[in-house]
Motif scaffolding. Sequence first.
Motif, short mmCIF file in Angstrom:
data_model
loop_
_atom_site.label_atom_id
_atom_site.label_comp_id
_atom_site.label_asym_id
_atom_site.label_seq_id
_atom_site.Cartn_x
_atom_site.Cartn_y
_atom_site.Cartn_z
N GLY A 19 43.87 35.51 37.72
CA GLY A 19 44.76 36.40 38.45
C GLY A 19 44.22 37.79 38.64
N GLU A 20 43.14 38.13 37.94
CA GLU A 20 42.53 39.44 38.10
C GLU A 20 41.63 39.52 39.33
OE1 GLU A 20 43.18 41.96 36.18
OE2 GLU A 20 44.39 40.85 34.73
N ARG A 21 41.27 38.39 39.90
CA ARG A 21 40.25 38.36 40.95
C ARG A 21 40.62 39.21 42.16
NH1 ARG A 21 35.87 35.58 42.83
NH2 ARG A 21 35.77 35.31 45.09
N GLY A 22 41.88 39.11 42.61
CA GLY A 22 42.28 39.87 43.79
C GLY A 22 42.13 41.37 43.57
N ARG A 23 42.56 41.86 42.41
CA ARG A 23 42.43 43.29 42.13
C ARG A 23 40.97 43.71 42.06
NH1 ARG A 23 41.45 45.76 37.68
NH2 ARG A 23 41.75 43.86 36.46
N LEU A 24 40.14 42.87 41.44
CA LEU A 24 38.72 43.19 41.32
C LEU A 24 38.05 43.24 42.69
CD1 LEU A 24 37.86 40.99 38.21
CD2 LEU A 24 38.12 43.49 38.27
N ILE A 25 38.42 42.32 43.58
CA ILE A 25 37.86 42.33 44.94
C ILE A 25 38.25 43.62 45.65
CG2 ILE A 25 38.08 41.28 47.23
CD1 ILE A 25 36.20 39.71 45.56
N ASN A 26 39.50 44.05 45.47
CA ASN A 26 39.94 45.30 46.10
C ASN A 26 39.13 46.48 45.59
OD1 ASN A 26 42.57 45.42 47.91
ND2 ASN A 26 42.74 43.63 46.60
N VAL A 27 38.90 46.53 44.28
CA VAL A 27 38.09 47.61 43.71
C VAL A 27 36.67 47.55 44.26
CG1 VAL A 27 37.06 48.49 41.59
CG2 VAL A 27 39.47 47.83 41.61
N ALA A 28 36.05 46.37 44.21
CA ALA A 28 34.64 46.24 44.58
C ALA A 28 34.41 46.53 46.05
CB ALA A 28 34.14 44.84 44.22
N TYR A 29 35.34 46.13 46.93
CA TYR A 29 35.14 46.42 48.36
C TYR A 29 35.15 47.91 48.62
CZ TYR A 29 35.89 46.88 53.35
OH TYR A 29 35.78 47.28 54.67
N ARG A 30 36.06 48.63 47.98
CA ARG A 30 36.11 50.09 48.17
C ARG A 30 34.89 50.77 47.58
NH1 ARG A 30 40.88 47.84 48.33
NH2 ARG A 30 42.63 48.76 49.47
N LEU A 31 34.32 50.19 46.54
CA LEU A 31 33.11 50.76 45.95
C LEU A 31 31.87 50.47 46.80
CD1 LEU A 31 33.58 50.05 42.14
CD2 LEU A 31 33.79 52.24 43.32
N LEU A 32 31.81 49.29 47.41
CA LEU A 32 30.59 48.84 48.07
C LEU A 32 30.65 48.85 49.59
CD1 LEU A 32 29.85 45.79 45.73
CD2 LEU A 32 28.77 48.06 45.66
N GLY A 33 31.86 48.79 50.16
CA GLY A 33 31.98 48.75 51.61
C GLY A 33 31.50 47.46 52.22
N SER A 34 31.40 46.41 51.41
CA SER A 34 30.91 45.11 51.88
C SER A 34 31.72 44.00 51.24
CB SER A 34 29.43 44.94 51.54
OG SER A 34 29.02 43.59 51.67
N VAL A 35 32.30 43.13 52.05
CA VAL A 35 33.06 42.00 51.52
C VAL A 35 32.13 41.07 50.75
CG1 VAL A 35 34.46 40.00 52.11
CG2 VAL A 35 34.73 42.11 53.40
N GLU A 37 29.16 41.65 49.32
CA GLU A 37 28.69 42.21 48.06
C GLU A 37 29.82 42.33 47.05
OE1 GLU A 37 26.62 45.86 48.70
OE2 GLU A 37 24.89 44.88 49.61
N ALA A 38 31.02 42.62 47.52
CA ALA A 38 32.17 42.70 46.61
C ALA A 38 32.44 41.34 45.97
CB ALA A 38 33.41 43.19 47.36
N GLU A 39 32.41 40.31 46.78
CA GLU A 39 32.64 38.96 46.26
C GLU A 39 31.56 38.58 45.25
OE1 GLU A 39 32.16 35.77 49.04
OE2 GLU A 39 33.71 34.57 48.06
N ASP A 40 30.30 38.91 45.57
CA ASP A 40 29.20 38.60 44.66
C ASP A 40 29.34 39.36 43.34
OD1 ASP A 40 28.15 36.89 46.53
OD2 ASP A 40 26.60 38.28 47.23
N ALA A 41 29.73 40.64 43.42
CA ALA A 41 29.87 41.45 42.21
C ALA A 41 30.96 40.87 41.30
CB ALA A 41 30.20 42.89 42.58
N VAL A 42 32.08 40.49 41.89
CA VAL A 42 33.17 39.93 41.09
C VAL A 42 32.77 38.58 40.51
CG1 VAL A 42 35.55 39.07 41.19
CG2 VAL A 42 34.94 41.21 42.33
N GLN A 43 32.08 37.78 41.31
CA GLN A 43 31.63 36.49 40.81
C GLN A 43 30.67 36.67 39.63
OE1 GLN A 43 32.79 33.52 41.74
NE2 GLN A 43 31.58 32.66 40.05
N ASP A 44 29.80 37.67 39.74
CA ASP A 44 28.87 37.98 38.65
C ASP A 44 29.64 38.37 37.38
OD1 ASP A 44 26.70 38.66 37.08
OD2 ASP A 44 25.93 40.21 38.41
N ALA A 45 30.69 39.19 37.56
CA ALA A 45 31.49 39.59 36.41
C ALA A 45 32.14 38.39 35.74
CB ALA A 45 32.56 40.60 36.84
N LEU A 78 24.53 48.33 42.08
CA LEU A 78 24.31 48.00 43.50
C LEU A 78 24.29 49.25 44.36
CD1 LEU A 78 26.56 44.82 43.84
CD2 LEU A 78 24.07 44.91 43.98
N LEU A 79 25.17 50.20 44.07
CA LEU A 79 25.19 51.44 44.84
C LEU A 79 23.89 52.21 44.66
CD1 LEU A 79 28.85 52.64 44.15
CD2 LEU A 79 27.91 51.97 46.37
#
Length: 320
Positions: A19-35, A37-45, A78-79
């Motif tokens: 259930g944390e995935r959606g929130r993490l995707i929201n954080v990562a997209y705002r940090l990276l500006g890339s869907v 890369e955000a998905e990959d970062a969350v998957q890595d986590a 990544l940044l």
Amino acid sequence: MGTVGTGTVGTDGRDDTAGERGRLINVAYRLLGSVTEAEDAVQDAYTRWYGLSRSRREEILSPGAWLTTVTGRICLDLLGSARARRERYVGAWLPEPLPDRAEWDRAGASAGPADPADRIVLDESVSMAFLVVLEAMTPAERVAFVLHDVFRYPFAEIAGVLGRTPAACKQLAASARRRVDTAPGPVPATGRPDVVRRVKEAWESKDVPALVGLLDPAAVMTADGGGMVGTVLRPVEGGARIARYMVAIADRAPGLELLERSVNGAPGLVARRAGVVATVASFDVAEGRVARIWVVRNPEKLRPWVGDFPDAPQGPPRHG
């Protein structure tokens, strides 16, 4: 820490971190500006989370906080590397544009509900203007600002992401905030749709004087083709120059179809040829005129827009 989780494995044996995935995707997209890369970062986590032994996971009182910290650190790395990559990028680099939820569902129906953009909340913190300002920050400033000012994480927890003291993180967020405060503020939503619609109509009719009247004399258009498709490599400055450029594009691309679409939660335009989305444009409007245009043509950044939308409003017939 706001909405972080509070357990690892429930009494029924199910892992409740999903259930944390959606929130993490929201954080990562705002940090990276890339869907992507955000998905990959969350998957890595998550990979790192499940790489822990079960006993170690059970020791962690807040899995959500743990996942946020790890995702933040991955994004920070990544940044840091992104600056070097963007020095080699052909032309300007812009964040990936996002459609609204309904558009994503139509374009990515085959991908199913697991697609990450379906979870990204579209608000001012994902507007193209805001994301472009974030790009001007250092990686540490961006992480501190997004986590604190957008997601309301306390500096004591941000310190764990950045490996700095809470006081240092507070200074980073303040520095980032000054960058945001000097940027133009968002125009009220009531003013944008009408201006974008009139730009669309003037562009379709190839009416240069009308376009010039809708563009701020100091307007700037930035385009991102990534070297994969033809586009200007440097920003086009000046309303008159932008108007002539837009009409020249229409002349070189017969059959170009313009659709009014939500882009990162704000009114924008999508250009489609033969049913395929080729360009997504977002606008910054100030005092009734377009001040900035961001045009994304890199096909790798148009993944959410690749579908054909037969039910899209077509607008007035094209001319020429």
